[in-house]
Design a protein around this motif. Structure first.
Motif, short mmCIF file in Angstrom:
data_model
loop_
_atom_site.label_atom_id
_atom_site.label_comp_id
_atom_site.label_asym_id
_atom_site.label_seq_id
_atom_site.Cartn_x
_atom_site.Cartn_y
_atom_site.Cartn_z
N UNK A 71 0.83 -1.21 0.00
CA UNK A 71 0.00 0.00 0.00
C UNK A 71 0.87 1.25 0.00
N UNK A 72 2.03 1.21 0.72
CA UNK A 72 2.94 2.35 0.72
C UNK A 72 3.52 2.55 -0.68
N UNK A 77 3.73 5.47 -5.96
CA UNK A 77 3.88 5.52 -7.40
C UNK A 77 2.65 6.06 -8.12
N UNK A 78 1.66 6.53 -7.39
CA UNK A 78 0.50 7.17 -8.01
C UNK A 78 0.85 8.65 -8.23
N UNK A 126 4.87 15.95 -1.92
CA UNK A 126 5.65 15.46 -0.78
C UNK A 126 4.84 15.51 0.51
N UNK A 127 3.92 16.48 0.61
CA UNK A 127 3.10 16.61 1.82
C UNK A 127 2.03 15.54 1.92
N UNK A 128 1.42 15.20 0.79
CA UNK A 128 0.25 14.30 0.85
C UNK A 128 0.63 12.84 0.71
N UNK A 129 1.86 12.52 0.40
CA UNK A 129 2.27 11.13 0.25
C UNK A 129 3.24 10.74 1.35
N UNK A 130 3.23 9.48 1.69
CA UNK A 130 4.14 8.96 2.71
C UNK A 130 5.47 8.59 2.06
N UNK A 275 8.85 1.03 8.99
CA UNK A 275 7.58 0.37 8.66
C UNK A 275 7.73 -1.14 8.48
N UNK A 276 8.97 -1.63 8.64
CA UNK A 276 9.22 -3.07 8.57
C UNK A 276 9.99 -3.49 9.82
#
Length: 1012
Positions: A71-72, A77-78, A126-130, A275-276
């Motif tokens: 999901x990340x 990549x969207x 950059x603000x809206x994506x992780x 995150x892992x």
């Protein structure tokens, strides 16, 4: 009275003592239990099973983590919105002559207008994506011909902590690459490795520039930009930097096919490992991302190249060191590293489209744990279990000895008293109490034994005479036979009774009985015989035989008349297996008969399953009553029975559904001829209805062929049912073959339903907010929460609402909308991303209200938000008074309602009177073209007059042009909403400057009409 034989001389005592017998028995039981326990441990494979459980847990952990990681990656990549925005800016600057494609990549000065215009879009992304970084590199030439040390204009932004709240002044961002002029204008700090440009091939042919750009350039940009997307298949360091990272990039392509650079995002290794967490793996294993060219994970060997590797277990080695994993089970692989065995679970990450240029590179998430650590628990458990078994064996031996000694004492005492009493054979011994209840009971009852035997015999004879069922019997010895008077007559052998009755003749006669009238075995494995009677009826006799062993072995048989029981069982079985209305098989009997055939495929040949449904049954029931409906069903079943071969299996499933299984045909042509005969017979079958009309049997049927469509009954049923469903929803009255293509289309619909269920279970929705502005000042007055959904088969709220209506799940949508949108709204206000005192408009379903428990939970979680909540009711929906009152009377609720889409429904005035809303939203269909349509202007003027007289506020929604904005403000609306002012977004943008200018101008004119 018979003389008793004299007793023989007492035989010498032999055998074991009672103490030894009990002790050896207990020890034998203990030994058997020990062996059984050992055998059970061995058979159940406790150790291997524990090891397998550990591997399964590892696989489950890796699989769960891979879905989260995917999901990340998918969110990262969207980049379609960013690509469209930059392409638009580029085309605009080209049209204005600010930049030129021929010199765009020659220097930062030539590219600066585009870099300056694109910088806000990059920051917003950059603000809206992780992600930890975003970049833009400009190039318009073939990279294979470009000098390796040439410099390119670029922007490379980085946020080392993307999960933290963003800084209002971008203090948390740093420039890794950007022109100095842009750094100064945006006042963003530079990284230690900052440079104004990026050097071509500084990262090699596998970096984030060359693969996507060159693939699109060489391909002539024949695909969409996202199809050329590429993840770096090895980690990299920006020259001069110490942060290891991977990146995703895709080319920038103008509408005319010109490739002029790449955009992309960066994920730092440190952020990925946050995150892992390796600690979630058993015994602190290792996570690493890897790439492989092997498409099937089930291959015996899997060659992969790690891209990034964690070091929780201290594994040495660089990230690009190749590994060979060998398949061990369905979920795990094994590999050797530094002479140590590791257990690994591999989960794929689907990052590329199937036909994309880089689809051959498969990304994997691998979790591995040393085998010694993974299986440590199982090894310790084995050792503990062995120790416990040895202790149990020792304790059991001691307890067996003590118990044997305790039990033997009273029995030995009693045995001595009985032996002493044997001297007087005419007396019954009186035995002393032993303290053991069972032995004392035996002692007290011993003197009554003879009398009890006599009494029992007398009672048995009386019961035999009073029994409702006829009983007979025999006793067979080696030299004699005894039978009751009614024995042979019960078995229908009265005329064949031999005289004299010898054992040999008796055995021969019983053999004749079994050959002639054997019926079946009873549930207790006794033989049941079907005896024909002179009056044509049949009696069913059960013969129970017991072999008695002793000094004189004998065989005893008891014959019992079970006719009533067997007939009742036959009746029950017939009712169970056959439909009472049609005489055809019921479902279970049909399945049982077909299953027996499928066990012998050689008998099937070419076969077909026909599933049918009567077309007119409901109409007949409603018009003429259910008796005529039953007659219609009975006529259909009789037609099936009369017009199908004897070997055909026919069944009535339920109601108006029938199943027929044809088998044993040479080919489909022969079987189709039989189907045509059946269809013609159905057409010929006529009933005269009460009104005098003729009723022909009309069926809609689906046919599934064996072995063409399926090789088992379940598959054929499923396909025939689907074919019947297609007929019933297209042209009734026909029989059509199963079509696999149509079936797959229905499967897509089923997937849609599965996605809908997943959406409800996991609340897989997000919300964008569209500002609602004051028509006087342009200040934000409220935000409307708009649902967004992105699942494989669900992409729009309209689809979700349609499915909720169809499946009766409206309440769950209502609850998700109210709680989810409120949570996001409150969090964004706390972060300063939304106006702090703004209202929240939530779309609510008119005929659904939350339960008391949900209302209490909402009031507890969002007490302040309740005061600023506006419940928006769509005007097209029927209002439910009870639901409306429950919503209006929520404790702490402001009571504000908004009537949505006013003017597009069918009961405007009724809904206004019923709802008494605080806000009325004028539908977009009225706002669109209002600047040129006087009728629409008049409608809005009437609504304004009506609303303002009742202290209601008017919201014009769907404003898309300046002319529409000027018109609705001039007509007196209070609030404004539409794309011309601001689009819905996860983080809404401020009001468009052009719209603010219009509002300010009209407000100034209102207070200064003379222009002074």
């Amino acid at each position: 009275m018979q003389n008793r034989k004299p007793h023989s001389q007492k035989a010498p005592q032999t055998g074991h003592s009672i103490f030894g017998t009990i002790l050896f028995s207990l020890l034998a039981v203990l030994a058997v239990e020990f062996l059984l326990l050992t055998f059970a441990v061995h058979v159940t494979r406790l150790g291997p099973q524990l090891n397998q459980n550990a591997e399964d847990i590892l696989a489950m952990q890796v699989d769960n983590r891979s879905r989260y990681l995917q999901s990340i990656f998918h969110d990262a990549q969207e980049l379609t919105s960013l690509s469209d925005a930059i392409n638009g800016l580029t085309q605009q600057l080209l049209d204005e002559g600010e930049i030129s494609l021929s010199t765009l990549d020659s220097s930062s000065d030539a590219a600066y207008p585009l870099l300056e215009a694109a910088a806000p879009e990059l920051i917003s992304t950059l603000r809206i994506k992780s992600v930890t970084g975003v970049f833009l590199i400009l190039n318009t030439h073939d990279l294979d011909r470009r000098k390796q040390d040439s410099l390119m204009p670029a922007i490379y932004l980085r946020d080392l902590d993307p999960d933290a709240a963003p800084s209002q002044r971008n203090a948390d961002l740093t420039f890794v690459r950007a022109p100095a002029q842009l750094v100064q204008s945006l006042s963003i700090a530079t990284d230690n490795s900052w440079a104004p440009t990026i050097r071509y091939r500084a990262l090699g042919n596998q970096g984030f520039l060359y693969p996507p750009f060159q693939a699109a350039y060489k391909d002539g940009a024949s695909l969409a930009a996202s199809d050329y997307g590429h993840w770096t298949s090895q980690s990299y360091l920006v020259p001069g930097d110490t942060h290891e990272a991977i990146a995703y990039s895709q080319p920038l392509i103008l509408p005319d096919g010109t490739v002029y650079g790449v955009i992309g995002v960066e994920l730092l290794a440190d952020y990925l490992w946050e995150n892992l967490p390796c600690s979630e793996l058993q015994n602190n294993g290792t996570y690493f991302l890897a790439v492989t060219d092997t498409e099937e994970l089930s291959a015996s060997e899997l060659q992969l190249r790690p891209v990034l590797r964690s070091h929780c277990d201290g594994q040495p080695g660089s990230a690009d060191e190749s590994l060979t994993l060998r398949l061990h089970s369905a979920h795990t692989h094994r590999y050797l590293f530094s002479n140590a065995l590791y257990i690994a679970s591999v989960s794929p990450l689907n990052l590329y489209s199937r036909n994309a240029p880089f689809s051959g590179k498969h990304w994997l998430l691998v979790g591995s744990v040393p085998a010694v650590q993974l299986f440590a628990f199982a090894q310790r458990l084995k050792q503990l279990f062995s120790f416990i078994m040895l202790i149990t064996l020792a304790v059991g031996f001691v307890c067996s000895w003590l118990i044997s000694r305790r039990l033997a004492r009273p029995v030995a005492k009693l045995s001595a008293e009985v032996a002493a009493a044997e001297a007087d054979s005419s007396a019954i011994p009186h035995l002393s109490a032993t303290g053991i209840r069972e032995l004392d009971q035996f002692s007290s009852s011993f003197t009554q034994l003879s009398k009890d035997v006599l009494d029992s015999s007398t009672r048995f004879l009386r019961i035999m005479k009073l029994a409702s069922a006829e009983l007979g019997g025999y006793e067979l010895r080696d030299d004699s036979v005894y039978v009751t008077d009614n024995f042979f007559s019960m078995l229908g052998l009265a005329q064949e009774q031999p005289d004299p009755l010898t054992p040999k003749a008796f055995r021969a006669l019983m053999g004749t009985l079994e050959q002639r009238w054997f019926y079946r075995l009873s549930p207790a494995n006794n033989k049941v015989f079907a005896i024909p009677q002179p009056d044509g009826s049949t009696h069913y006799i059960t013969l129970r035989i017991t072999h008695i062993l002793g000094e004189s072995a004998s065989e005893v048989g008891l014959a019992e008349d079970m006719t009533t029981t067997v007939l009742e069982q036959q009746r029950i079985e017939h009712e169970r297996d056959y439909d009472t209305l049609t005489g055809l098989y019921r479902r279970r009997a049909f399945d049982r008969a077909c299953d027996a055939l499928f066990q012998q495929p050689e008998k099937l040949g070419c076969a077909a399953l026909l599933m049918m449904d009567l077309d007119n049954l409901k109409q007949i029931n409603d018009t003429y009553g259910h008796d005529w409906g039953d007659q219609y069903i009975r006529q259909t079943g009789q037609c099936f029975a009369a017009n199908t071969p004897a070997s055909t299996i026919c069944s009535r499933l339920s109601g108006d559904e029938f199943l027929i299984f044809f088998y044993g045909y040479q080919d489909q042509a022969q079987l189709r001829a039989q189907l045509e005969l059946l269809s013609a017979a159905l057409q010929r079958s006529v009933s005269i209805l009460p009104n005098g009309k003729q009723l022909h049997i009309s069926i809609s049927g689906g046919i599934a062929w064996y072995p063409t469509d399926g090789h088992d009954l379940l598959t054929l049923k499923k396909y025939a049912d689907f074919a019947m469903y297609q007929v019933k929803h297209s042209h009734k009255g026909r029989m059509c073959d199963f079509d696999i293509g149509s079936y797959h289309q229905e499967a897509y619909a089923a997937q849609t339903q599965q996605d809908f269920e997943l959406l409800l279970q996991e609340e897989l929705v997000s919300y964008h907010f569209q500002p609602i502005y004051s028509a006087r000042s342009g200040r934000v007055a409220a935000y409307e929460a708009l649902m967004r959904v992105d699942l494989p088969t669900l992409h729009s709220p309209a689809q979700v609402m349609q499915l909720a209506h169809e499946t009766g799940r409206l309440y769950e949508i209502e609850r998700i909308t109210v709680f989810h949108s409120s949570e996001i709204f409150q969090r964004m206000q706390a972060q300063g991303l939304l106006q702090s005192d703004a209202l929240l408009f939530i779309n609510s379903i008119a005929n659904v209200s939350l339960t008391v428990e949900d209302v209490e939970e909402y009031a507890q979680r969002y007490p302040e938000l309740l005061k600023r909540l506006v419940v928006e009711i769509t005007e097209q929906e029927d209002l439910d008074r009870a639901c409306l009152e429950r919503k209006r009377n929520i404790p702490g609720f402001s009571g504000s309602f908004a009537l949505d889409d006013y003017g597009s429904g069918y009961s405007n005035e009724l809904n206004l009177l019923e709802l008494s809303p605080r806000y009325i939203k004028i539908d977009i269909s009225i706002v669109r073209g209002i600047d040129t349509d006087r009728d629409k202007q008049q409608i809005v003027s009437n609504i304004v007059a009506y609303a303002h007289a009742r202290s209601m506020q008017l919201i014009a929604e769907g404003i898309e042009t300046e002319a529409q904005l000027r018109t609705v403000i001039g007509l007196g609306v209070d609030l404004l909403q539409g794309y011309y002012l601001s689009r819905p977004a996860a983080v809404p943008a401020p009001i468009a400057p052009a719209a603010q200018t219009v509002i300010d101008q009209l407000e100034h004119q209102r207070f200064n009409p003379l222009g002074l």
